[in-house]
Design an enzyme around this catalytic site. Structure first.
Site, PDB file in Angstrom:
ATOM      1  N   GLN A  81       0.848  -1.200   0.000  1.00  0.00           N
ATOM      2  CA  GLN A  81       0.000   0.000   0.000  1.00  0.00           C
ATOM      3  C   GLN A  81       0.880   1.246   0.000  1.00  0.00           C
ATOM      4  O   GLN A  81       1.867   1.319   0.730  1.00  0.00           O
ATOM      5  CB  GLN A  81      -0.884   0.007   1.248  1.00  0.00           C
ATOM      6  CG  GLN A  81      -1.893   1.139   1.258  1.00  0.00           C
ATOM      7  CD  GLN A  81      -2.636   1.267   2.572  1.00  0.00           C
ATOM      8  OE1 GLN A  81      -2.002   1.345   3.632  1.00  0.00           O
ATOM      9  NE2 GLN A  81      -3.946   1.293   2.527  1.00  0.00           N
TER      10      GLN A  81
ATOM     11  N   TYR B  72      -6.190  10.086   5.256  1.00  0.00           N
ATOM     12  CA  TYR B  72      -4.872  10.504   4.791  1.00  0.00           C
ATOM     13  C   TYR B  72      -5.004  11.344   3.517  1.00  0.00           C
ATOM     14  O   TYR B  72      -6.109  11.554   3.014  1.00  0.00           O
ATOM     15  CB  TYR B  72      -3.963   9.286   4.608  1.00  0.00           C
ATOM     16  CG  TYR B  72      -3.737   8.559   5.921  1.00  0.00           C
ATOM     17  CD1 TYR B  72      -3.212   9.241   7.020  1.00  0.00           C
ATOM     18  CD2 TYR B  72      -4.078   7.223   6.089  1.00  0.00           C
ATOM     19  CE1 TYR B  72      -3.023   8.599   8.243  1.00  0.00           C
ATOM     20  CE2 TYR B  72      -3.894   6.572   7.309  1.00  0.00           C
ATOM     21  CZ  TYR B  72      -3.370   7.264   8.374  1.00  0.00           C
ATOM     22  OH  TYR B  72      -3.193   6.645   9.578  1.00  0.00           O
TER      23      TYR B  72
ATOM     24  N   CYS C  38      -2.973  -3.865  19.793  1.00  0.00           N
ATOM     25  CA  CYS C  38      -2.102  -3.760  18.608  1.00  0.00           C
ATOM     26  C   CYS C  38      -2.054  -2.319  18.081  1.00  0.00           C
ATOM     27  O   CYS C  38      -1.150  -1.969  17.325  1.00  0.00           O
ATOM     28  CB  CYS C  38      -2.566  -4.725  17.516  1.00  0.00           C
ATOM     29  SG  CYS C  38      -4.340  -4.661  17.178  1.00  0.00           S
TER      30      CYS C  38
HETATM   31  C1  LIG Z   1      -1.439  -1.790  13.877  1.00  0.00           C
HETATM   32  C2  LIG Z   1      -2.355  -1.413  12.745  1.00  0.00           C
HETATM   33  C3  LIG Z   1      -1.850  -0.720  11.667  1.00  0.00           C
HETATM   34  C4  LIG Z   1      -2.689  -0.400  10.582  1.00  0.00           C
HETATM   35  N1  LIG Z   1      -2.139   0.235   9.495  1.00  0.00           N
HETATM   36  C5  LIG Z   1      -2.909   0.480   8.414  1.00  0.00           C
HETATM   37  C6  LIG Z   1      -2.333   1.018   7.235  1.00  0.00           C
HETATM   38  O1  LIG Z   1      -1.131   1.267   7.145  1.00  0.00           O
HETATM   39  N2  LIG Z   1      -3.149   1.249   6.177  1.00  0.00           N
HETATM   40  C7  LIG Z   1      -4.488   0.974   6.222  1.00  0.00           C
HETATM   41  O2  LIG Z   1      -5.192   1.197   5.229  1.00  0.00           O
HETATM   42  N3  LIG Z   1      -5.054   0.450   7.320  1.00  0.00           N
HETATM   43  C8  LIG Z   1      -4.290   0.183   8.412  1.00  0.00           C
HETATM   44  N4  LIG Z   1      -4.856  -0.412   9.499  1.00  0.00           N
HETATM   45  C9  LIG Z   1      -6.260  -0.854   9.451  1.00  0.00           C
HETATM   46  C10 LIG Z   1      -6.300  -2.298   8.949  1.00  0.00           C
HETATM   47  O3  LIG Z   1      -5.881  -2.392   7.606  1.00  0.00           O
HETATM   48  C11 LIG Z   1      -7.713  -2.919   9.060  1.00  0.00           C
HETATM   49  O4  LIG Z   1      -8.612  -2.156   8.309  1.00  0.00           O
HETATM   50  C12 LIG Z   1      -8.136  -3.010  10.504  1.00  0.00           C
HETATM   51  O5  LIG Z   1      -7.190  -3.781  11.228  1.00  0.00           O
HETATM   52  C13 LIG Z   1      -9.529  -3.645  10.662  1.00  0.00           C
HETATM   53  O6  LIG Z   1      -9.484  -4.978  10.244  1.00  0.00           O
HETATM   54  P1  LIG Z   1      -9.558  -6.191  11.319  1.00  0.00           P
HETATM   55  O7  LIG Z   1     -10.802  -5.976  12.100  1.00  0.00           O
HETATM   56  O8  LIG Z   1      -9.587  -7.431  10.493  1.00  0.00           O
HETATM   57  O9  LIG Z   1      -8.350  -6.099  12.193  1.00  0.00           O
HETATM   58  C14 LIG Z   1      -4.055  -0.745  10.611  1.00  0.00           C
HETATM   59  C15 LIG Z   1      -4.557  -1.416  11.733  1.00  0.00           C
HETATM   60  C16 LIG Z   1      -3.723  -1.761  12.777  1.00  0.00           C
HETATM   61  C17 LIG Z   1      -4.262  -2.514  13.959  1.00  0.00           C
END
Ligand SMILES: Cc1cc2nc3c(=O)[nH]c(=O)nc-3n(C[C@H](O)[C@H](O)[C@H](O)COP(=O)(O)O)c2cc1C
Length: 389
Positions: free
Chosen positions: A117, A192, A367
């Site tokens: 990304q 962003y 996290c």
């Molecule tokens: C530690 C962390 C870092 C993340 N960094 C990004 C990122 O760089 N870009 C992005 O689009 N989403 C980022 N997210 C969001 C995740 O891509 C995702 O949408 C979020 O974890 C929800 O999904 P889940 O419920 O399966 O964990 C991040 C989430 C976490 C926990």
């Protein structure tokens, strides 16, 4: 037996419990073996100079060995002025290519599709960390970050800045492709820079980059067109959006009725639907109070406006839930972040009928290192990512 099914030692075929999850999808230059995605995570695991570290290699290798279909290695910054964390991955110079090549190769060798990304943080950063004025479409401070930083300073982008920014994204995509990424994802979600341009909540420009939806979408569309022109069909172009920003005056699913055709016309191949911006942070990482899979209806609505495949995300913790979403036609891919952080083998274990052995995410959200004050990502339940004493 389907191509990606393994025969467990017991001799029982089990992938049948999740027929849609374990079906392939032809995306052109890549054909993921299943529909599970690791969404982009900024782990803060890179070396301090932004190059790929052993820790990043180990993290992504574990996901690939665990059977994940597409692994979006976290965001990487497209220009030096937006190095907003001390260990964020960088892709703003050719010197980052060798490390990225090793990373993508490690993923592909183990049967997963390597993706990356591309990000510019725009107003959602701290000038005290970047050491720069924050590039923005309009000088409207981020209500969250501006409060944290006495040095917070924005620069409303000129047309020349915008054209240069598009080039930064296109150059970064080219480096990613040279390094072997099969998917490049343009980060236009979570508030962003590119999301700021898309949104009437953060873009008040009166030139060709503001005002109408067409104008607000222009920069993202120009980036996609530029990547296509430079790389043809050598990479799959994904765009991540916040289908609903959950802020007053912000983007809602209805806005995408107009935005999606513009992105498709520009050459988008996949739409990755998340939600929220910093002011609605709980939507970026949904807590237990929002329940299971709270954003699937947003992905499903955007899918109605799209002809490209759509990825859903947010508190999807089992392959059974993923199968339900996919089989209902609410999405074509399902991203599972915290579930795979807790157990990178969730896909393989479920395929082999060993669901009871899956180490479950306990939804503690520890996290989220930026909120806990930790230097990088830890996981409360995965022994490989515990806090050091
Ligand atoms: C530690 C962390 C870092 C993340 N960094 C990004 C990122 O760089 N870009 C992005 O689009 N989403 C980022 N997210 C969001 C995740 O891509 C995702 O949408 C979020 O974890 C929800 O999904 P889940 O419920 O399966 O964990 C991040 C989430 C976490 C926990």
């Amino acid at each position: 037996m389907k191509e990606n099914e393994r025969k467990p030692e017991s001799g029982v075929f089990t992938g049948d419990a999740y027929p849609t999850v374990f079906s392939t999808y032809d995306l052109g230059v890549a054909r993921p073996k299943n529909r599970i995605v690791f969404p982009p995570w900024q782990l803060n695991y890179a070396n301090t100079d932004g190059t790929v570290s052993d820790k990043l290699l180990e993290f992504n290798t574990a996901l690939a060995l665990g059977g994940c279909g597409i692994i979006i290695t976290g965001c990487a910054v497209v220009s030096e002025d937006t190095v907003a964390f001390d260990r964020v991955m960088r892709i703003d110079d050719d010197r980052f290519i060798p490390g990225l090549r090793e990373l993508f190769n490690a993923i592909e060798k183990r049967g997963s599709v390597p993706a990356i990304q591309l990000v510019h943080y725009g107003r959602q950063a701290l000038s005290s960390v970047t050491g720069c004025e924050l590039q923005v479409p309009s000088a409207i401070p981020c209500p969250v970050m501006s409060r944290l930083d006495p040095q917070y300073k924005m620069k409303e982008m000129t047309r020349e800045d915008i054209v240069r920014m598009a080039e930064n994204f296109i150059d970064a995509a080219e480096r990613a492709a040279k390094a072997g990424a099969k998917v490049v994802e343009v980060h236009a979600a979570h508030g962003y820079l590119l999301n700021q341009f898309l949104s009437p909540y953060s873009n008040c420009r009166t030139d060709e980059y503001g005002g109408s939806t067409v104008n607000r979408t222009r920069l993202v569309a120009d980036i996609i067109k530029g990547i296509r022109k430079r790389l043809g069909r050598d990479v799959i172009v994904s765009v991540r959006v916040s289908g609903n920003e959950f802020v007053e005056g912000g983007l809602t699913p209805r806005h995408y009725l107009e935005i999606i055709p513009i992105l498709e016309e520009a050459g988008m191949d996949v739409l990755n639907v998340s939600a929220g911006v910093y002011q609605s942070m709980e939507r970026m990482l949904p807590p237990d109070t929002l329940g299971d899979a709270p954003h699937v209806s947003i992905a499903s609505e955007l899918k109605r406006y799209a002809s490209v495949p759509v990825c859903a995300v947010g508190s999807i913790f089992s392959l059974a839930t993923a199968e339900t979403i996919l089989a209902a036609g609410d999405a074509d891919f399902v991203a599972m972040g915290r579930a795979q952080m807790a157990d990178p083998e969730i896909v393989r274990k479920s395929l082999e009928g060993r669901e009871t052995e899956v180490r479950q995410c306990i939804w503690c959200n520890n996290c989220a290192f930026w909120a806990t004050g930790d230097p990088h990502v830890f996981c409360s339940v995965n022994p490989a990512y515990q806090k050091e004493e």
